[in-house]
Scaffold this motif. Structure first.
Motif, short mmCIF file in Angstrom:
data_model
loop_
_atom_site.label_atom_id
_atom_site.label_comp_id
_atom_site.label_asym_id
_atom_site.label_seq_id
_atom_site.Cartn_x
_atom_site.Cartn_y
_atom_site.Cartn_z
N GLU A 166 40.31 32.23 58.61
CA GLU A 166 40.81 32.03 57.25
C GLU A 166 40.93 33.35 56.52
OE1 GLU A 166 38.42 30.36 58.68
OE2 GLU A 166 38.67 28.19 58.37
N ALA A 167 39.90 34.18 56.60
CA ALA A 167 39.95 35.47 55.92
C ALA A 167 41.03 36.34 56.52
CB ALA A 167 38.58 36.16 56.02
N PHE A 168 41.22 36.26 57.84
CA PHE A 168 42.22 37.09 58.48
C PHE A 168 43.64 36.66 58.08
CE2 PHE A 168 45.07 37.92 62.13
CZ PHE A 168 45.02 39.30 62.11
N THR A 169 43.91 35.36 58.06
CA THR A 169 45.25 34.92 57.68
C THR A 169 45.53 35.22 56.22
OG1 THR A 169 44.40 32.66 57.38
CG2 THR A 169 45.47 33.17 59.48
N ASP A 170 44.50 35.17 55.38
CA ASP A 170 44.68 35.56 53.98
C ASP A 170 45.01 37.04 53.87
OD1 ASP A 170 44.36 35.07 51.01
OD2 ASP A 170 42.79 36.57 51.31
N LEU A 171 44.28 37.87 54.63
CA LEU A 171 44.59 39.29 54.67
C LEU A 171 46.01 39.53 55.18
CD1 LEU A 171 43.46 42.38 54.80
CD2 LEU A 171 43.31 41.88 57.25
N ALA A 172 46.40 38.80 56.22
CA ALA A 172 47.73 38.97 56.78
C ALA A 172 48.81 38.68 55.75
CB ALA A 172 47.91 38.07 58.00
N GLN A 173 48.63 37.62 55.00
CA GLN A 173 49.63 37.25 54.00
C GLN A 173 49.73 38.29 52.88
OE1 GLN A 173 48.89 33.49 52.03
NE2 GLN A 173 51.03 33.29 51.48
N ARG A 174 48.58 38.75 52.41
CA ARG A 174 48.57 39.65 51.24
C ARG A 174 48.91 41.09 51.60
NH1 ARG A 174 44.19 40.81 49.48
NH2 ARG A 174 42.76 39.84 51.00
N ARG A 175 48.41 41.56 52.75
CA ARG A 175 48.50 43.00 53.00
C ARG A 175 48.97 43.38 54.40
NH1 ARG A 175 42.79 45.03 52.34
NH2 ARG A 175 43.78 47.04 52.74
N LEU A 176 48.44 42.71 55.43
CA LEU A 176 48.66 43.20 56.78
C LEU A 176 50.10 43.01 57.25
CD1 LEU A 176 47.67 44.43 59.39
CD2 LEU A 176 46.80 42.19 60.09
N LEU A 177 50.66 41.81 57.12
CA LEU A 177 52.03 41.59 57.58
C LEU A 177 53.03 42.47 56.82
CD1 LEU A 177 52.07 37.74 58.28
CD2 LEU A 177 52.28 39.59 59.95
N PRO A 178 52.93 42.57 55.47
CA PRO A 178 53.85 43.50 54.80
C PRO A 178 53.71 44.94 55.31
CG PRO A 178 52.86 42.01 53.21
CD PRO A 178 52.15 41.78 54.50
N ALA A 179 52.48 45.37 55.57
CA ALA A 179 52.27 46.74 56.05
C ALA A 179 52.85 46.93 57.45
CB ALA A 179 50.78 47.07 56.04
N LEU A 180 52.65 45.95 58.33
CA LEU A 180 53.20 46.05 59.68
C LEU A 180 54.73 46.06 59.66
CD1 LEU A 180 50.82 43.61 61.59
CD2 LEU A 180 51.11 46.04 62.09
N ARG A 181 55.31 45.20 58.86
CA ARG A 181 56.78 45.14 58.80
C ARG A 181 57.36 46.43 58.23
NH1 ARG A 181 55.95 38.97 57.21
NH2 ARG A 181 56.26 38.08 59.28
N ALA A 182 56.71 46.97 57.24
CA ALA A 182 57.19 48.23 56.67
C ALA A 182 57.09 49.37 57.69
CB ALA A 182 56.39 48.57 55.41
N ALA A 183 55.97 49.40 58.42
CA ALA A 183 55.79 50.46 59.42
C ALA A 183 56.80 50.30 60.55
CB ALA A 183 54.37 50.42 59.97
N ALA A 184 57.06 49.06 60.98
CA ALA A 184 58.01 48.84 62.07
C ALA A 184 59.44 49.19 61.65
CB ALA A 184 57.95 47.38 62.53
N GLU A 185 59.78 48.96 60.41
CA GLU A 185 61.12 49.30 59.91
C GLU A 185 61.32 50.81 59.85
OE1 GLU A 185 61.64 47.40 56.18
OE2 GLU A 185 61.72 45.38 57.05
N ASP A 186 60.23 51.55 59.71
CA ASP A 186 60.31 53.02 59.61
C ASP A 186 60.31 53.69 60.98
OD1 ASP A 186 60.39 52.88 56.88
OD2 ASP A 186 58.24 53.19 56.62
N LYS A 187 60.26 52.91 62.06
CA LYS A 187 60.11 53.50 63.39
C LYS A 187 61.29 54.40 63.74
CE LYS A 187 62.09 49.56 65.87
NZ LYS A 187 61.91 48.61 66.97
#
Length: 325
Positions: A304-325
């Motif tokens: 639960e804590a991980f999916t909450d983190l993913a929604q708020r911060r982790l997935l946006p950060a991963l997508r931004a980093a992948a777009e900058d590749k």
């Protein structure tokens, strides 16, 4: 665009929790979800091993959008390939065409339970070849008869076939398996971010095929707690797949990993509250050419804590980093 997924790890949570986690992961914004298909956990400390296909049936009704996938099913011993084809077609129908059948040559850990022994790797690959041919023929429709070195099929037919054919992904580890299996599958599965694997696979599929990887992480606000949990539940990972495929049960993995230290695990798995180590662990996969990367959060009680983190911060950060590749 790189797609990011969530792992339903049957070895670390019970079936009802897995279904709940699947719904949480969809709401968090993950693009796809993969599920392990085991008869045993890797270690006793993990404590679970629900039937993946029964769980998948429930997950199709608890989710609406995310793609679903086995990661991976062995269609040669514990399951007959005709049964795997029937299961896959059923899940495709229940999910509204969101399912990919992920297949591999299996591990002794799960397949020895049917009492047929554990064949050498070349025989396992022969069996997987035949299983892929049988499953493909059943997906074509109509009655199937087959006489191979390892399987015989007598008038098998899938009566409930989805309009959208089930895509098949297959696990590979090197040139031999790519050469052998790429012509028989729609997508690639691999656990190491090796550009050569993607290049070899793309030569067969003209670069249009999905390539799916997986990265274990252990997020926790307390890094020391994360390292302890990763060591307790994931120290088996240090053996590598050539070893992991051969050991017969959790006791064997416990013995093989008895000298693996917490710091050894923390060197290979990002542990703790920081996002940057997770991004750095995932980055080699998209740099190698993988199109789909599933995250595996270690610890069944920490989803639960991980999916909450993913929604708020982790997935946006991963997508931004992948777009900058």
């Amino acid at each position: 665009m790189v797609r990011f997924g969530y792992t339903l790890m049957t070895e670390q949570a019970g079936p009802a929790d897995l279904v709940r986690h699947a719904a949480l992961a969809e709401r968090a914004g993950f693009d796809f979800e993969v599920i392990s298909d085991h008869y045993f956990p890797w270690l006793d400390e993990q404590g679970h091993s629900a039937n993946a296909w029964a769980v998948l049936g429930a997950v199709t009704q608890a989710t609406e959008r995310v793609e679903l996938m086995t990661y991976v099913t062995c269609p040669t011993m514990r399951y007959h390939p005709t049964v795997v084809a029937q299961q896959a077609a059923t899940v495709q129908l229940l999910s509204g065409n969101r399912f990919t059948l992920g297949l591999g040559a299996g591990e002794n850990l799960n397949e020895h339970v049917v009492g047929r022994g554990w064949p050498p790797v070349n025989v396992r690959h022969e069996m997987l070849d035949e299983a892929l041919e049988i499953i493909s023929a059943l997906f074509d429709g109509g009655y199937v008869n087959y006489a191979g070195d390892h399987f015989r099929i007598d008038s098998a037919k899938l009566w409930d076939l989805p309009e959208t054919r089930v895509p098949v992904a297959v696990a590979v580890s090197g040139k031999q398996s790519v050469d052998r299996l790429a012509p028989l599958a729609d997508a690639m599965i691999a656990v190491q971010p090796e550009p050569e694997l993607c290049d070899m696979w793309d030569r067969t599929h003209d670069g249009r095929s999905a390539k799916i990887g997986q990265v274990p992480v252990c997020w926790d606000p307390d890094r020391d707690a994360a390292v302890r949990r990763a060591h307790e539940q994931f120290r088996w990972f240090a053996g590598g797949w050539k070893v992991n495929a051969e050991l017969p049960g959790p006791a064997g993995f416990a013995a093989a990993s008895q000298f693996v230290r917490p710091e050894d695990v923390a060197e290979t798995i990002p542990c703790g509250p920081d996002l940057e180590p997770i991004i750095e662990a995932v980055k080699p996969f998209w740099e190698a050419g993988f199109s789909h990367i599933a995250l595996l959060q270690i610890g069944g009680g920490h989803q639960e804590a991980f999916t909450d983190l993913a929604q708020r911060r982790l997935l946006p950060a991963l997508r931004a980093a992948a777009e900058d590749k």
